[in-house]
Design a protein around this motif. Structure first.
Motif, PDB file in Angstrom:
ATOM      1  N   VAL A   1       0.835  -1.205   0.000  1.00 38.33           N
ATOM      2  CA  VAL A   1       0.000   0.000   0.000  1.00 38.33           C
ATOM      3  C   VAL A   1       0.870   1.255   0.000  1.00 38.33           C
ATOM      4  N   GLY A   2       1.897   1.260   0.860  1.00 36.45           N
ATOM      5  CA  GLY A   2       2.783   2.423   0.900  1.00 36.45           C
ATOM      6  C   GLY A   2       3.503   2.636  -0.414  1.00 36.45           C
ATOM      7  N   GLY A   3       3.972   1.556  -1.025  1.00 36.77           N
ATOM      8  CA  GLY A   3       4.662   1.690  -2.302  1.00 36.77           C
ATOM      9  C   GLY A   3       3.756   2.206  -3.400  1.00 36.77           C
ATOM     10  N   TYR A   4       2.500   1.798  -3.391  1.00 33.87           N
ATOM     11  CA  TYR A   4       1.572   2.226  -4.443  1.00 33.87           C
ATOM     12  C   TYR A   4       1.202   3.694  -4.295  1.00 33.87           C
ATOM     13  N   PHE A   5       0.931   4.125  -3.086  1.00 37.69           N
ATOM     14  CA  PHE A   5       0.422   5.483  -2.894  1.00 37.69           C
ATOM     15  C   PHE A   5       1.527   6.515  -2.647  1.00 37.69           C
TER      16      PHE A   5
ATOM     17  N   ALA B   1       3.989  -0.820 -14.366  1.00 38.77           N
ATOM     18  CA  ALA B   1       2.809  -0.288 -13.682  1.00 38.77           C
ATOM     19  C   ALA B   1       3.024  -0.258 -12.173  1.00 38.77           C
ATOM     20  N   ALA B   2       2.477   0.782 -11.541  1.00 42.53           N
ATOM     21  CA  ALA B   2       2.671   0.977 -10.101  1.00 42.53           C
ATOM     22  C   ALA B   2       2.129  -0.193  -9.289  1.00 42.53           C
ATOM     23  N   PHE B   3       1.007  -0.758  -9.708  1.00 36.33           N
ATOM     24  CA  PHE B   3       0.440  -1.853  -8.917  1.00 36.33           C
ATOM     25  C   PHE B   3       1.318  -3.098  -8.997  1.00 36.33           C
ATOM     26  N   GLU B   4       2.014  -3.302 -10.115  1.00 36.29           N
ATOM     27  CA  GLU B   4       2.911  -4.452 -10.232  1.00 36.29           C
ATOM     28  C   GLU B   4       4.125  -4.277  -9.320  1.00 36.29           C
ATOM     29  N   THR B   5       4.654  -3.039  -9.298  1.00 38.87           N
ATOM     30  CA  THR B   5       5.779  -2.770  -8.402  1.00 38.87           C
ATOM     31  C   THR B   5       5.352  -2.906  -6.950  1.00 38.87           C
TER      32      THR B   5
ATOM     33  N   ALA C   1      13.031  -0.796  -8.518  1.00 39.47           N
ATOM     34  CA  ALA C   1      13.257  -1.776  -7.453  1.00 39.47           C
ATOM     35  C   ALA C   1      13.482  -1.131  -6.098  1.00 39.47           C
ATOM     36  N   ALA C   2      13.380   0.195  -6.001  1.00 35.23           N
ATOM     37  CA  ALA C   2      13.693   0.865  -4.735  1.00 35.23           C
ATOM     38  C   ALA C   2      12.756   0.423  -3.619  1.00 35.23           C
ATOM     39  N   ASN C   3      11.450   0.486  -3.864  1.00 30.50           N
ATOM     40  CA  ASN C   3      10.508   0.084  -2.810  1.00 30.50           C
ATOM     41  C   ASN C   3      10.633  -1.388  -2.437  1.00 30.50           C
ATOM     42  N   PRO C   4      10.744  -2.310  -3.399  1.00 29.90           N
ATOM     43  CA  PRO C   4      10.966  -3.705  -3.003  1.00 29.90           C
ATOM     44  C   PRO C   4      12.234  -3.904  -2.162  1.00 29.90           C
TER      45      PRO C   4
END
Length: 680
Positions: A23-27, A317-321, A371-374
């Motif tokens: 959720v944090g990564g998406y928004f 796409a943001a949701f995939e990340t 790959a930063a958020n992952p």
């Protein structure tokens, strides 16, 4: 039962971490500096594979560089670049004859040389008009071409390309504007987009992501003077170099229009090579190979080349990340709960490398997988899981309680022993001096040293500060990471608290400076120190709750001292004292006024001072004279005086640069000489 409780903690932590990461990564998106670093290194790592996929095709763009050799040549040296109209009048027909597809100027023709001499630009304007269907010139949000040049291009808006660049938050350029549509339906093209449109390319992306397979200056680049010479001596040589290509024209001078981009880790080309023909037309090497930046014109050319090659990189796409971040968080939780610390660190590092490798592989397919958020999710989840594991399974309440005993200040313990009433909430107003001392370079060293070495080095420097505070009768209020807050005048009364605080600060600065110099001479890492000091009334006493409280000082004097602590970094010195402290130091320390600043949270500006020991050299009166001239808006005189002071005089160098900036861009009429701090 214990095993069931353990797995409940594992499941709860996994769900919480994975949900938060996704959720944090998406928004919220990813931290720009980390996303950029991973992307830039992935560009470098995937470059070889992407070159192989290109099959060694010849680039469809070329650059004509306004280089130092051209500007120093006998033909061009007599002319400033604003008067290069006759030069362009020779170059444009030569490139047309050579079969150039499009001619693109990385420049804004905002000055008409006809103002210098009647009809001076006539030949240039005629050349523009004759080749108008294949010409693109630049404009920016601040500068537009003259009506004269636009008239020569038949007022064709398609001949314009925006030169505006928008680096990411870390100051590094990774994207270009291709084509944008305004709400009113108007089309705006970046310089590369306009060049492509002129060349007949209809599919131009809104955003062109810069992911070159080679260093930008590996594109065919030729010296302007050699192109002009070949135009007269061997036009067939120009045809071999420029036929069917989009030709960009701009500067590659090492000191002008240089930009750090996503290509910063790609190796620069070196040896020049000559093009066959009856004249010398060399492909130039990198203009400043060790600088890590590239000429702006080459980055526009890279953007155009990527579209021409079909390497239009798209964002995943943001949701995939976000989903990948959730999976990475689950992996981090398993690492934190199942592995010993040393193996957990190794596994986390390996997982981060695998995620970065996935980003590199995606680039080969022209996809930007951020790959930063992952990576953050993996690391944070591993830490969180280990913390839960540590608290639940390995820590006892008694050990935690015993550990807190080490955090009581010795001075406060002595006072509590003398008076039972001190162990109560409440305070009193005292006249005190507050010092905030911060170790400079902590962030940089934290990325170099391991945790144990970092803590050991930090503690060694904090001990210097603490020892001098104690020796001068001060009280260590608290350690704030790599910083110290200290008080003089409370809890023990001290009529000379300002003098003792500044004397301690000077000793701290001297000891740390010598320690730093010795460490650097040995090739070791070292800190520096920044100190802010302010005096005034403050409420001192025990604050908190009935079960947990701390002896401290609060009030405006404390807030100002905290703000002053950041100013030594701005003015390149070690100690800054506020005006209230300076008033108490007359006859004790020599002081020089550095500047007047408006700090955050304080309406009235503050005069700030730098102290000099009574045994030291008095401040140079020239600084004060320069400051007076600066405040009277005589910026040239102020800059001259400050520039003449010692090279090691940090405040003088800062103020000289500021005065020079005001020479170029004078402040508003209501400017009062106060420097406004926008950060804490």
């Amino acid at each position: 039962m214990a095993r069931a409780r353990k797995w409940r903690h594992v499941v709860a932590t996994a769900v919480l971490c994975a949900t938060t990461a996704a959720v944090g990564g998406y928004f919220l998106g990813s931290p720009g500096w980390l996303a950029g670093l991973l992307f830039d290194t992935a560009v470098s790592a995937s470059a070889a594979a992407r070159q192989d996929a290109d099959g060694g095709r010849e680039p469809q763009v070329a650059i004509i560089a306004i280089d130092a050799e051209s500007l120093d040549s006998p033909e061009l040296a007599p002319y400033p670049r604003a008067l290069f109209g006759p030069v362009w009048a020779l170059m444009i027909p030569a490139l047309e004859e050579a079969g150039a597809r499009t001619i693109v100027f990385d420049a804004v023709f905002s000055y008409s040389a006809n103002r210098f001499q009647n009809d001076y630009d006539r030949t240039f304007l005629e050349a523009l008009n004759a080749a108008r269907d294949r010409i693109v010139i630049g404009y920016s949000s601040r500068l537009l071409p003259t009506q004269t040049h636009m008239a020569a291009l038949a007022l064709d808006q398609n001949a314009l390309g925006s030169l505006d660049l928008f680096p990411q938050n870390d100051g590094i350029l990774r994207t270009h504007i291709g084509r944008r549509e305004s709400p009113e339906g108007e089309t705006f093209l970046g310089l590369a987009g306009a060049a492509l449109a002129r060349a007949g390319i209809s599919e131009i992306p809104a955003e062109i992501i810069l992911a070159p397979t080679r260093h930008p200056e590996a594109l065919p680049t030729y010296s302007l003077i050699e192109v002009l010479r070949c135009a007269g001596a061997a036009p067939q040589t120009l045809q071999a170099a420029f036929a069917g290509k989009i030709v960009f024209v701009g500067t590659n001078l090492p000191e002008e229009d240089r930009i750090v981009s996503s290509s910063r880790f790609l190796p620069a080309p070196d040896a020049p090579s000559a093009t066959a023909g009856d004249c010398t037309l060399r492909r130039l090497p990198a203009s400043a190979p060790e600088s890590g930046n590239s000429p702006g014109v080459h980055l526009f050319a890279v953007a155009a080349q990527s579209v021409l090659d079909g390497h239009i990189v798209a964002r995943v796409a943001a949701f995939e990340t976000a989903a990948l971040s959730g999976v990475a968080a689950l992996a981090g939780v398993m690492i934190g709960f199942t592995l010993a610390p040393v193996f957990a660190v190794a596994a986390t590092v390996l997982g981060g490398l695998l995620l970065w490798g996935l980003e590199s592989l995606a680039l080969i397919r022209d996809l930007w997988l951020d790959a930063a958020n992952p990576v953050i999710a993996l690391s944070a989840a591993a830490v969180a899981a280990y913390m839960v594991r540590y608290v639940v399974e390995e820590r006892s309440r008694k050990r935690i309680q015993n550990a807190f005993g080490h955090y009581l200040a010795p001075t406060l313990v002595d006072r509590l022993a003398d008076s039972e009433n001190a162990l109560q909430l409440g305070g009193e107003q005292r006249d005190v001096t507050i010092m905030f001392a911060d170790l400079s370079g902590f962030t940089a060293l934290s990325g170099i040293l391991g945790p144990e070495a970092l803590v050991e080095t930090t503690n060694a420097y904090l001990k210097i500060i603490a020892d001098e505070v104690d020796a001068s009768g001060g009280y260590i209020d608290k350690f704030i990471g790599d910083a110290v807050m200290a008080i003089w005048g409370a809890p023990v009364a001290d009529d000379d608290h300002a003098e003792h605080a500044v004397a301690a600060a000077l000793k701290i600065a001297d000891i740390i400076a010598r320690k730093r110099e010795a460490a650097l001479a040995r090739g070791e890492h070292a800190f520096d120190v920044k100190v802010g000091i302010n005096s005034g009334p403050a409420v001192v006493g025990n604050v908190g709750s009935e079960k947990r409280y701390n002896y401290t000082a609060v009030g405006e004097a404390v807030n100002i001292a905290a703000r002053l602590e950041g100013l030594p970094g701005v003015y390149k010195c070690r100690i800054i004292v506020g005006p209230d402290t300076a008033d108490r130091l007359k006859g004790v320390f020599a002081l020089r006024e550095i500047d007047a600043v408006a700090v955050k949270g304080k309406a009235a500006p503050l005069r700030i001072f730098e102290p000099v020991p009574a045994t030291g050299n008095p401040p140079d009166a020239a600084y004060g004279e320069a400051l007076a001239r600066y405040r009277n808006r005589d910026f040239e005189a102020a800059a001259s005086i400050w520039s003449g002071l010692s090279d090691t005089d940090g405040p003088a160098s800062v103020m000289a640069a500021r005065a020079r900036a005001y020479i170029a861009n004078p402040p508003a009429d209501n400017w009062n000489g106060v420097f406004v701090m926008t950060e804490k």
